[in-house]
Write a protein that holds these residues in place. Structure first.
Motif, PDB file in Angstrom:
ATOM      1  N   PRO A 325       4.035  46.020  29.042  1.00  0.00           N
ATOM      2  CA  PRO A 325       5.151  45.066  29.064  1.00  0.00           C
ATOM      3  C   PRO A 325       4.958  43.922  28.066  1.00  0.00           C
ATOM      4  CG  PRO A 325       3.877  44.950  31.114  1.00  0.00           C
ATOM      5  CD  PRO A 325       3.379  46.127  30.358  1.00  0.00           C
ATOM      6  N   LEU A 326       3.697  43.561  27.804  1.00  0.00           N
ATOM      7  CA  LEU A 326       3.437  42.474  26.859  1.00  0.00           C
ATOM      8  C   LEU A 326       3.868  42.881  25.440  1.00  0.00           C
ATOM      9  CD1 LEU A 326       2.098  39.713  26.098  1.00  0.00           C
ATOM     10  CD2 LEU A 326       0.028  41.009  25.640  1.00  0.00           C
ATOM     11  N   LEU A 327       3.396  44.057  25.007  1.00  0.00           N
ATOM     12  CA  LEU A 327       3.646  44.466  23.620  1.00  0.00           C
ATOM     13  C   LEU A 327       5.071  44.983  23.417  1.00  0.00           C
ATOM     14  CD1 LEU A 327       0.263  46.300  22.847  1.00  0.00           C
ATOM     15  CD2 LEU A 327       0.892  43.974  22.232  1.00  0.00           C
ATOM     16  N   THR A 328       5.625  45.704  24.417  1.00  0.00           N
ATOM     17  CA  THR A 328       6.920  46.346  24.184  1.00  0.00           C
ATOM     18  C   THR A 328       8.106  45.499  24.628  1.00  0.00           C
ATOM     19  OG1 THR A 328       6.726  47.472  26.300  1.00  0.00           O
ATOM     20  CG2 THR A 328       6.019  48.698  24.363  1.00  0.00           C
ATOM     21  N   LEU A 329       7.907  44.641  25.647  1.00  0.00           N
ATOM     22  CA  LEU A 329       9.034  43.857  26.162  1.00  0.00           C
ATOM     23  C   LEU A 329       8.863  42.367  25.913  1.00  0.00           C
ATOM     24  CD1 LEU A 329       9.384  45.453  29.713  1.00  0.00           C
ATOM     25  CD2 LEU A 329      10.722  45.995  27.697  1.00  0.00           C
ATOM     26  N   GLN A 350       5.762  37.793  17.280  1.00  0.00           N
ATOM     27  CA  GLN A 350       6.544  37.760  18.521  1.00  0.00           C
ATOM     28  C   GLN A 350       6.416  39.099  19.262  1.00  0.00           C
ATOM     29  OE1 GLN A 350       8.475  35.165  19.942  1.00  0.00           O
ATOM     30  NE2 GLN A 350       8.468  36.618  21.627  1.00  0.00           N
ATOM     31  N   PRO A 351       5.745  39.105  20.445  1.00  0.00           N
ATOM     32  CA  PRO A 351       5.667  40.363  21.183  1.00  0.00           C
ATOM     33  C   PRO A 351       7.062  40.753  21.688  1.00  0.00           C
ATOM     34  CG  PRO A 351       4.197  38.684  22.102  1.00  0.00           C
ATOM     35  CD  PRO A 351       5.108  38.000  21.161  1.00  0.00           C
ATOM     36  N   GLY A 352       7.298  42.046  21.801  1.00  0.00           N
ATOM     37  CA  GLY A 352       8.611  42.517  22.259  1.00  0.00           C
ATOM     38  C   GLY A 352       8.976  43.814  21.559  1.00  0.00           C
ATOM     39  N   PRO A 353      10.204  44.288  21.759  1.00  0.00           N
ATOM     40  CA  PRO A 353      10.604  45.600  21.219  1.00  0.00           C
ATOM     41  C   PRO A 353      10.402  45.732  19.705  1.00  0.00           C
ATOM     42  CG  PRO A 353      12.262  44.753  22.733  1.00  0.00           C
ATOM     43  CD  PRO A 353      11.264  43.660  22.563  1.00  0.00           C
ATOM     44  N   LEU A 354      10.469  44.600  18.980  1.00  0.00           N
ATOM     45  CA  LEU A 354      10.363  44.686  17.515  1.00  0.00           C
ATOM     46  C   LEU A 354       8.929  44.611  17.010  1.00  0.00           C
ATOM     47  CD1 LEU A 354      13.358  42.326  16.614  1.00  0.00           C
ATOM     48  CD2 LEU A 354      13.333  44.821  16.611  1.00  0.00           C
ATOM     49  N   LEU A 355       7.970  44.354  17.913  1.00  0.00           N
ATOM     50  CA  LEU A 355       6.579  44.159  17.489  1.00  0.00           C
ATOM     51  C   LEU A 355       6.048  45.368  16.714  1.00  0.00           C
ATOM     52  CD1 LEU A 355       3.902  42.468  17.645  1.00  0.00           C
ATOM     53  CD2 LEU A 355       3.375  43.753  19.695  1.00  0.00           C
ATOM     54  N   PHE A 356       6.335  46.584  17.246  1.00  0.00           N
ATOM     55  CA  PHE A 356       5.780  47.796  16.618  1.00  0.00           C
ATOM     56  C   PHE A 356       6.413  48.066  15.247  1.00  0.00           C
ATOM     57  CE2 PHE A 356       4.445  48.259  20.953  1.00  0.00           C
ATOM     58  CZ  PHE A 356       3.245  48.931  20.868  1.00  0.00           C
ATOM     59  N   ASP A 357       7.615  47.513  15.004  1.00  0.00           N
ATOM     60  CA  ASP A 357       8.259  47.673  13.690  1.00  0.00           C
ATOM     61  C   ASP A 357       7.805  46.589  12.721  1.00  0.00           C
ATOM     62  OD1 ASP A 357       9.660  49.807  14.663  1.00  0.00           O
ATOM     63  OD2 ASP A 357      11.381  48.594  15.303  1.00  0.00           O
ATOM     64  N   GLU A 358       7.795  45.338  13.203  1.00  0.00           N
ATOM     65  CA  GLU A 358       7.520  44.223  12.298  1.00  0.00           C
ATOM     66  C   GLU A 358       6.031  44.021  12.028  1.00  0.00           C
ATOM     67  OE1 GLU A 358       9.399  40.861  14.054  1.00  0.00           O
ATOM     68  OE2 GLU A 358      11.428  41.510  13.549  1.00  0.00           O
ATOM     69  N   VAL A 362      -0.872  44.742  13.781  1.00  0.00           N
ATOM     70  CA  VAL A 362      -1.382  43.972  14.926  1.00  0.00           C
ATOM     71  C   VAL A 362      -1.359  44.845  16.181  1.00  0.00           C
ATOM     72  CG1 VAL A 362      -1.026  41.947  16.390  1.00  0.00           C
ATOM     73  CG2 VAL A 362      -0.593  41.779  13.928  1.00  0.00           C
ATOM     74  N   ALA A 363      -0.212  45.488  16.440  1.00  0.00           N
ATOM     75  CA  ALA A 363      -0.055  46.260  17.682  1.00  0.00           C
ATOM     76  C   ALA A 363      -1.032  47.430  17.737  1.00  0.00           C
ATOM     77  CB  ALA A 363       1.376  46.761  17.803  1.00  0.00           C
ATOM     78  N   TRP A 364      -1.035  48.244  16.682  1.00  0.00           N
ATOM     79  CA  TRP A 364      -1.894  49.448  16.708  1.00  0.00           C
ATOM     80  C   TRP A 364      -3.355  49.101  16.474  1.00  0.00           C
ATOM     81  CZ3 TRP A 364      -0.171  53.586  18.963  1.00  0.00           C
ATOM     82  CH2 TRP A 364       1.210  53.799  19.029  1.00  0.00           C
TER      83      TRP A 364
END
Length: 508
Positions: A325-329, A350-358, A362-364
């Motif tokens: 929920p932290l990384l995706t929402l 900014q963590p949330g739905p756009l984190l994995f795109d922007e 950091v995320a991976w």
């Protein structure tokens, strides 16, 4: 395949020498934070944010963000490992999610099986860490969609189910367990009301406006309660404790742990994904589940290996699950992930739905570093088992002051008020008295943790429905959870009325 490609990129980030160093430092500090009662992962992560900022000041912003979050996350799941050590050896939970481990871990240590308990805790934590990370890679997107469907009504019903399940931790008397649960809920209402700002049960004592610090209550009941018992009953164990022979668990113990570790890992992960549920709830749930599934439930609380394997696996898996929920929402699932979120935002990520795109690096990078960190923790913790296990051989006259000092230091460090230290002593005496009269302490602690969450979600749901209580029955997920909670309470009573006391014992 897409996730796999990103994960490989993540490993390239995480395996850079400075990031390996940060991961190692994080898990090392995390283990120490977990071992010290009172300095939970939340305080540990918060204390280290300014330190990481100065350590990464020479790197470019994206690298600084990745390195800092790798270190801080290392502290988070490292503390989950470390917390089991003091629970098993000293009956002092290092942090709240280790409370359940004390029930069987400490009994095992008293039987001279501390080495096996610590080893299983480390192995269970490692397996759970891997399970939750594999699940994190595969399920991040679909799970974030499900989590969006949980509203206040569903959360309220989930928490109620958590309280109903407490009957599984009840010791011998279900009535006493419910009394303790209600007492815990009552204690949780102390402080300023979140919605109206009215002070409740504070008696004009300004220290109580923030409510009772959970840690003060838990450390008092469990650690100081044990100290008072040792002093008042003149318990002496001047080196007469059974020697810690083998470090690795026996074949029978290892075989017995496989199921609990697997079930605890999966359950913990899914509980961790739900924001607000967290590692403490996951460890309680998994312990209750193992007790229900066990062919010998009477062994629980007397030093069974499953009672260590399941909650330790669950609380580690939950820390991985809480990352979803932290990384995706962008919704922190616990206090610690809220602090991690603050750290990310501080670095303009900014963590949330756009984190994995922007910010895929950091995320991976973070996800990959958690794989590496788990391996580091296993390598760190297995050789140190013998050193940690030595603690219990310390004579009582040295051990008791040490427990008191660590407890007082830990509790004082949280809010820096002497009032908390007096509360700690008060709860220590209360814990001793309750334990003497066979009142279970775990339901009180769970009531205290869940109370504010139950109240907030109930009020949010009722505000949205204009005060209509039917909202809890009209939502299908909420209704199912309420029915399960109702059955959990009613079935043991029906069994009791029919005179099937054997089954009642299993439920109690």
């Amino acid at each position: 395949m897409d996730a796999l490609t990103f994960l490989i990129d993540g490993f390239q980030t995480a395996l850079q020498p400075h990031n390996l160093f940060f991961a190692f430092l994080g898990v090392l500090i995390g283990t120490a934070v977990g071992v010290l009662p009172g300095i939970g992962p939340m305080s540990g992560v918060a204390l280290l944010i300014p330190v990481t900022a100065s350590m990464t000041s020479g790197l470019d912003p994206a690298q600084a963000a990745t390195s800092s979050i790798i270190l801080l996350a290392g502290v988070y799941y490292g503390a989950m490992y470390g917390g089991s050590t003091t629970s098993i050896l000293l009956n002092t939970p290092g942090e709240s999610s280790s409370v359940v481990t004390t029930l069987d871990g400490y009994q095992m240590a008293k039987q001279g099986r501390a080495g096996a308990a610590l080893a299983i805790a480390a192995i269970g934590s490692f397996v759970a860490g891997l399970v939750s990370l594999i699940a994190l890679v595969l399920l991040a997107e679909p799970l974030s969609n499900v989590a969006l469907k949980f509203g206040p009504a569903e959360y309220f019903s989930l928490m109620l189910l958590g309280l109903a399940a407490v009957s599984g931790l009840a010791g011998n008397s279900m009535t006493k367990a419910w009394m303790m649960t209600v007492f815990g809920l009552l204690l949780s209402t102390i402080g300023l009301d979140n919605v109206s700002g009215v002070a409740r049960f504070t008696y004009n004592i300004s220290f109580l406006y923030g409510g009772l610090e959970f840690l003060t209550v838990a450390v008092g009941l469990f650690a100081l309660g044990e100290v008072f018992k040792a002093i008042l009953h003149k318990e002496k164990n001047d080196g007469e404790i059974a020697k810690i022979g083998r470090i690795l668990p026996s074949k029978a113990e290892a075989k017995e742990s496989v199921g609990p570790i697997a079930r605890g890992s999966l359950l913990g992960f899914f509980v961790g994904v739900l924001p607000g549920a967290g590692a403490t709830l996951a460890s309680f749930f998994s312990y209750i589940m193992e007790k229900k599934l066990s062919k010998t439930p009477e062994k629980f609380g007397k030093g069974t290996i499953a009672g260590v394997a399941a909650p330790e696996s669950a609380n580690n898996a939950a820390s991985g699950g809480a990352m979803i929920p932290l990384l995706t929402l962008g919704i922190p699932g616990s206090g610690t992930t809220a602090i991690l979120m603050g750290a990310l935002i501080m670095y303009n990520v900014q963590p949330g739905p756009l984190l994995f795109d922007e910010h895929p690096d950091v995320a991976w990078g973070l996800i990959a570093s958690m794989f590496i960190g788990n391996v580091m923790l296993l390598i760190l913790n297995m050789p140190l088992v013998k050193i940690f296990a030595k603690i219990i051989e310390t004579p009582t006259k040295y051990l008791l002051p040490l427990i008191v000092a660590i407890s007082v230091f830990g509790v004082y460090a949280v809010q820096v008020t002497i009032f908390d230290v007096f509360l700690l002593i008060g709860f220590g005496l209360l814990g001793y008295l309750l334990a003497q009269h066979d009142f279970p302490l775990a339901p009180l602690v769970l009531g205290l943790v869940l109370g504010p969450m139950i109240e907030n979600n109930m009020r949010r749901a009722l505000t949205a429905s204009n005060g209509d209580f039917m909202v809890f029955f009209e939502k299908p997920i909420s209704l199912v959870l309420l029915i399960i909670a109702f059955l959990w309470i009613v079935v043991p009573f029906i069994m009791k009325l029919k005179g099937k006391s054997i089954i009642v014992n299993e439920d109690m």
